[in-house]
Design a protein around this motif. Structure first.
Motif, short mmCIF file in Angstrom:
data_model
loop_
_atom_site.label_atom_id
_atom_site.label_comp_id
_atom_site.label_asym_id
_atom_site.label_seq_id
_atom_site.Cartn_x
_atom_site.Cartn_y
_atom_site.Cartn_z
N GLU C 49 0.83 -1.20 0.00
CA GLU C 49 0.00 0.00 0.00
C GLU C 49 0.87 1.25 0.00
O GLU C 49 2.08 1.18 0.22
N SER C 50 0.22 2.37 -0.20
CA SER C 50 0.91 3.64 -0.20
C SER C 50 1.63 3.87 1.13
O SER C 50 1.07 3.59 2.19
N SER C 52 4.35 2.37 2.22
CA SER C 52 5.04 1.24 2.82
C SER C 52 6.54 1.28 2.54
O SER C 52 7.29 0.48 3.08
N LEU C 56 11.13 4.44 -1.97
CA LEU C 56 12.42 4.74 -1.35
C LEU C 56 13.37 3.57 -1.51
O LEU C 56 14.56 3.76 -1.75
N GLU C 188 5.81 2.17 -10.18
CA GLU C 188 4.41 2.37 -10.55
C GLU C 188 4.27 3.01 -11.93
O GLU C 188 3.67 4.08 -12.07
N HIS C 221 0.87 -1.41 -6.71
CA HIS C 221 -0.01 -1.91 -5.67
C HIS C 221 -1.18 -2.65 -6.31
O HIS C 221 -2.24 -2.79 -5.75
N1 LIG Z 1 11.40 13.32 1.45
C1 LIG Z 1 10.84 12.67 2.51
N2 LIG Z 1 10.92 13.21 3.74
C2 LIG Z 1 10.37 12.59 4.80
N3 LIG Z 1 9.72 11.41 4.74
C3 LIG Z 1 9.62 10.81 3.54
C4 LIG Z 1 10.17 11.41 2.35
N4 LIG Z 1 9.89 10.62 1.32
C5 LIG Z 1 9.22 9.56 1.82
N5 LIG Z 1 9.05 9.66 3.15
C6 LIG Z 1 8.36 8.73 4.03
O1 LIG Z 1 8.70 7.43 3.65
C7 LIG Z 1 7.54 6.63 3.58
C8 LIG Z 1 7.62 5.73 2.40
O2 LIG Z 1 7.66 6.51 1.23
P1 LIG Z 1 7.61 5.85 -0.23
O3 LIG Z 1 7.57 6.97 -1.18
O4 LIG Z 1 8.73 4.89 -0.35
O5 LIG Z 1 6.22 5.08 -0.19
P2 LIG Z 1 5.59 4.19 -1.35
O6 LIG Z 1 5.48 2.84 -0.81
O7 LIG Z 1 6.33 4.38 -2.60
O8 LIG Z 1 4.14 4.81 -1.45
P3 LIG Z 1 3.33 5.23 -2.77
O9 LIG Z 1 2.56 4.03 -3.16
O10 LIG Z 1 2.45 6.34 -2.27
O11 LIG Z 1 4.30 5.70 -3.79
C9 LIG Z 1 6.36 7.55 3.48
O12 LIG Z 1 5.36 7.17 4.38
C10 LIG Z 1 6.88 8.91 3.89
O13 LIG Z 1 6.35 9.24 5.16
#
Ligand SMILES: Nc1ncnc2c1ncn2[C@@H]1O[C@H](COP(=O)(O)OP(=O)(O)OP(=O)(O)O)[C@@H](O)[C@H]1O
Ligand SMILES: [Mg+2]
Lengths: 328, 339, 333
Positions: C49-50, C52, C56, C188, C221
């Motif tokens: 999910e978003s 997770s 990163l 994605e 996702h």
């Molecule tokens: N530049 C940033 N500064 C602070 N926290 C961050 C930053 N980028 C990401 N995060 C934190 O890291 C967590 C994971 O981010 P990530 O972008 O990897 O999620 P994701 O799984 O790719 O979600 P999505 O499906 O929305 O893309 C997020 O919950 C966010 O709080």
């Protein structure tokens, strides 16, 4: 694009007419031409002198409606201050100074050169320094370097230009004796010695706000997705900053730079009059001190005209720089 | 006249107190204030000191006898005047800070060691003049903005919110006014209106008005398209109510930051006007302008310009630092979470 | 390491990858101790999910974690046997775009708006190879044709805003694959696109990757995407991997309640408009992760051990592993 240009220019023209009306209200309706005349010839001048002066300077007509002519005569409307004001300004026929009767146009032509010789180097140096420093601190954002420069900017922004000039003259001119305190020369081999000090002072006094502005622009661009793409391609920091960030930031930067270009002609009031540069800025200061309303009016009009021109130029250059606008 | 002035001061103080009280009941503003206090304590204290001095110099009344100058008893004198007794503290000419003798020659001073910042060419106490400049600066920066901003808000918001004819008219006026380079417009206005405190403030207000009007118009345009405003309109809430309930509160951060910036802008501009000879009487700009040639005297006379420059710099710097802090603390992005 | 051993080793090996951001009280991990590997030519899907931590994790493989984020020193990323995290900066730049390439979720904003798309692809090439403009342009044209951009030679000279979202994403793919990287990270790639374009883009990624022998790490996702392209799948929850396995295993025999929940929440044609059995609640935010199994706050089967103790990996088959107490105890939830 052509239609846009036409629309843009006609709006500019209407704005010029609006500005002229504002000037008319200020200089003819709010200030009484009688007052101007009385200030010019002196309180105790004989009535004939006073009437003659008004006639010579075109202040003797009624404001909107000349009742000397019959209702059918067009002169009823054209032989008035309002019409004369619009006619003279729009045909660049500025008349004579209220203070010393010299033709204003001559003085404008004489003053433009010295003004440009100060403002052009000042402007170029200012933009180059501010963009470079802005790009530099944007790259180091949120670090000690960035914070130090930002605090420095706030400090430099908190000092009045007047103080920069006084301090510059005192420190560099009087104590260190690097450059003359003031003066000007038409000779191009020595002119830089006279211009160095005002240019330095000018750059420092504009430094803070410009750097902050450019830093904000750069940081906004640096956060965009295409910057991440560029890094993912393997581009190094320098390439990312210059080929991608700077290139995109150029659009807002151009907007800021082009709009300032017209003011190069009007010069800088403080710098010119302090450093003895016989430009249009110094001329304006003289006009203020000598109650020379005709010159002041002309300068305000020219300033506004150049500004409107600058805005049209900005919009056009914006359209050229941004493919999203250019190609639509 | 004195009565009017004192009433005006009272109204302003009461107004500020009321705004502060209203804001303190809102959690967001309370927290923002606390955060500001945490970030910029020194700047806030400095501004508070200036405010107190300005206030003390604004409350004036006639009466009390001054032994040295009986006519002074019939002039309105502020608290600052009463503390300093400037008529009594006069010297013949220059005195260095805390000196016992006159600066030129060796005449004894009337009040040796009493002039903390020395005296100027006319023998006036520099500390006293610097203190008197506080009120002028607050007047130039604060009162002018305080009058210009609500007006700008009125025109800007109605232009942005109602659009169409209103917007066209306001926008054209703004375009015309902002086409004239602001310093030139300012000078033209003062020249036309005549020199004097009220005229300078009006001129500053007219020139400062445009910039803020533009900002508030843009913001109102943006807010008008927000969902909650649209739904309020669909529900038939009156325009006035929408503006008061939804548009203005969401512009509060802009108003505050712009106020701070226009304050410093106006105070700094006033020094330029002083140099041009059309500034306000008793301003630091005038002190600087009068003192600028004293730097070339030998021995150099530095205290006049130093006092005025420092007072000016400290105030502007403090307000700039507060504005900078405000930008972080009440940034619209942090604000959005609340609404 | 001998070249034979190098050929045997997986293309990418990630172990103990931890990414954190400075928070109010010290560093807050957003990805914690994850590990996975990708073989040459293989496609691994990371699902979750978003929030997770999927994006990163992918960015960390390129060392592009945005500031002020930090990759913990104990993290290990080996690519072709090389320690990516220890590479000097110039060497890392040589890897980016040439050996590992990446495409992003937002084709609308991921291209530089003031440069023609052709020039952007050419840049991706000339950054790594000293080719003449003509040669690089010819290569770009070839890539445009490969990813199925119609009128490819004309499209080289247009600006991003003149292309549709689907075409922009094709340009991104062309740019990413221009240097024939060994690994493509696709974050994605279809989320921002219309449903009709989605399948086309996925097909392009699958086909072109197969033809160039590129391994793919695809983040999504959407189990539809998994079904289309993935060889293997890893499911992430709150900064950790909770289950991994082959596509068949994960789609047919998921062991983790979270994977099962995700699979059940795929909207089916007969239930248009709403998700059937959604997992209740939201992913806890970094810094607010619960003790024990991080999923226990939303798990319908959680019992006291889940609250107290973090589960370890249990091998279900040689290829499938799951982090769940039920599997550890040999029960099914
Ligand atoms: N530049 C940033 N500064 C602070 N926290 C961050 C930053 N980028 C990401 N995060 C934190 O890291 C967590 C994971 O981010 P990530 O972008 O990897 O999620 P994701 O799984 O790719 O979600 P999505 O499906 O929305 O893309 C997020 O919950 C966010 O709080
Ligand atoms: Mg993501």
């Amino acid at each position: 694009m052509a239609a846009y240009l036409v629309r843009r220019i006609s709006y500019g023209a209407v704005t010029v007419l609006g500005v002229l009306f504002l000037l008319f209200v200020l200089f003819f309706a709010v200030t009484n031409p009688d007052d101007i005349a009385r200030k010019a010839v002196g309180e105790r001048a004989r009535p004939e002198v006073y009437v003659q002066w008004k006639k010579n300077h075109g202040y003797d007509k009624p404001l909107f409606l000349n009742r000397e002519y019959a209702a059918s005569n067009a002169k009823r409307y054209t032989d008035t201050l309002l019409f004369e004001h619009y006619r003279s300004m729009l045909t660049f026929d500025f008349g004579r100074s209220d203070a010393d009767d010299t033709p204003i146009a001559d003085r404008l032509l004489k003053g433009a050169g010295p003004s440009l010789s100060l403002t052009v180097p000042l402007f170029i140096l200012d933009v180059v320094v501010a963009v470079a420093v802005g790009l530099f601190v944007a790259f180091f954002r949120e670090t000690l370097i960035d914070r130090t420069v930002l605090v420095l900017c706030i400090f430099t922004m908190s000092v009045a230009t007047l103080l920069y000039i006084i301090a510059g003259q005192y420190l560099i001119g009087m104590l260190l004796k690097w450059f003359p305190i003031s003066g000007y020369s038409g000779d191009s081999s020595v002119i830089w010695r006279f211009l160095a000090l005002p240019v330095i002072v000018g750059v420092i006094s504009g430094f803070g706000s410009d750097v902050r502005l450019y830093r904000t622009i750069f940081i906004e661009e640096m956060g965009r997705d295409y910057v991440r793409t560029a890094r993912a391609k393997g581009a190094g920091d320098a390439r990312v900053m210059v080929a991608h960030v700077l290139r995109n930031a150029l659009i807002p930067i151009i907007t800021n730079v082009v709009i300032a270009i017209p003011f190069l002609f009007t010069g800088s009031l403080l710098l010119e009059s302090f450093f003895g540069i016989p430009g249009l800025g110094a001329m304006t200061v003289e006009a203020i001190q000598g109650n020379d309303f005709a010159t002041l009016r002309t300068m305000v009009y020219l300033g506004a005209l150049l500004f409107i021109l600058g805005q049209i130029l900005t919009d056009v250059s914006y359209a050229i720089a941004d493919p999203r606008v250019r190609l639509s | 006249m004195i009565l009017v002035q004192n009433l005006l001061v009272l109204t302003i103080v009461a107004g500020i107190a009321w705004v502060a009280y209203a804001a303190s009941r809102d959690r967001y503003w309370r927290e923002s204030a606390r955060e500001m206090w945490r970030r910029r304590p020194v700047a806030l204290v400095v501004v508070a000191i200036y405010l107190v001095i300005g206030l003390l110099d604004s409350v004036a009344w006639v009466g009390g006898t001054v032994a040295e100058d009986p006519t002074a008893a019939y002039l309105p004198r502020s608290v600052i005047d009463r503390i300093f007794k400037p008529e009594a503290l006069k010297e013949a000419s220059y005195s260095a800070p805390l000196a016992d003798k006159a600066f030129y020659g060796s005449d004894a001073l009337k009040h040796p060691g009493k002039h903390w910042l020395g005296t100027d060419i006319l023998g006036r106490d520099v500390l006293y003049r610097t203190f008197k400049g506080v009120r002028v600066a607050l007047l130039v920066g604060g009162l002018t903005s305080l009058v210009a901003i609500p007006l700008a808000l009125l025109f800007g918001v109605s232009a942005g919110y109602f659009g169409k004819r209103v917007d066209d008219a306001v926008f054209f006026t703004m375009t015309v006014l902002s086409s004239v380079p602001s310093l030139l417009l300012l000078i033209a206005l003062i020249m036309v209106l005549g020199k004097g405190a009220v005229q300078v403030c009006i001129a500053l207000g007219v020139t400062g008005w445009v910039h803020f009007c533009r900002i508030s118009r843009g913001e109102a345009l943006k807010l008008r398209e927000m969902d909650y405003v649209a739904s309020a309109r669909v529900l038939g809430v009156s325009d006035g109510k929408i503006i008061v309930r939804h548009i203005l509160p969401n512009m509060a951060h802009l108003v505050i930051i712009t106020f701070a910036l226009s304050f410093t802008g106006m105070v700094l501009t006033e020094t330029t006007l002083s140099y041009l000879g059309i500034g306000l009487d008793g301003s630091w700009g005038q002190m600087i302008d009068q003192a600028r040639n004293e730097l070339s005297r030998t021995p150099i006379i530095w205290w006049n310009i130093a006092a005025a420059a420092t007072a000016l710099f400290a105030l502007v710097l403090a307000v700039n630092l507060i504005a900078d802090g405000l930008r972080d603390v009440i940034d619209p992005r942090t604000r959005r979470e609340r609404t | 390491m001998t070249s034979a051993a190098k050929a045997d080793a997986p293309l990418l090996e990630v172990a103990n990858l931890t990414i954190s951001f400075p928070g109010d009280v010290g560093l807050v991990p957003v990805v914690e101790g994850i590990g996975f590997s990708i073989a040459r030519g293989e496609t691994l899907a990371i699902v979750g999910e978003s929030g997770s931590g999927k994006s990163l994790s992918a960015l960390a493989l390129m060392r592009l974690v945005p500031r002020p984020g930090r990759i913990a020193p104990e993290s290990r990323v080996r690519f072709e046997g090389e320690d990516i995290l220890g590479l000097p900066v110039p060497a890392m730049r040589a890897v980016r775009g040439a050996k590992i390439a990446m495409i992003f979720q937002e084709p609308m904003t991921s291209l530089n708006p003031v440069v023609t798309v052709g020039a952007q692809v050419v840049e991706a090439i000339t950054l790594h190879e000293s080719l003449s403009r003509q040669e690089a342009r010819a290569r770009a044209l070839e890539m445009f044709k490969l990813v199925g951009i119609p009128d490819a030679d004309k499209r080289l000279d247009v600006y991003p805003h003149q292309l549709s979202g689907g075409l922009k994403q094709r340009v991104m793919i062309a740019m990413a694959l221009a240097m024939r990287p060994k690994l493509l990270l696709a974050d994605e790639p279809t989320t921002a696109l219309d449903a009709t374009i989605r399948a086309q883009i996925l097909a392009v990624i699958r086909d072109v990757a197969a033809r160039t022998g590129t391994a793919v790490l695809i983040i999504t996702h959407d189990f539809g995407v998994v079904n289309e392209v993935a060889d293997r799948v890893a499911v992430m929850y709150a900064g950790q991997i909770v289950e991994e396995g082959t596509r068949h295993e994960m789609l047919r025999h998921p062991k983790h309640p979270y994977t099962q929940g995700l699979l059940r929440s795929i909207p089916r044609p007969e239930a248009r408009g709403g998700k059937l059995e959604e997992i209740k609640g939201v992913v806890p935010r970094p810094g607010q992760w619960p003790k024990g199994c991080r999923f226990h706050t939303r798990c319908a089967f959680a019992y006291d051990r889940c609250v107290a103790e973090a589960p370890r990996r249990t091998a279900v088959t040689a290829t499938q592993g799951v982090w769940c107490h039920f599997a550890e105890e040999g029960r099914s939830p």
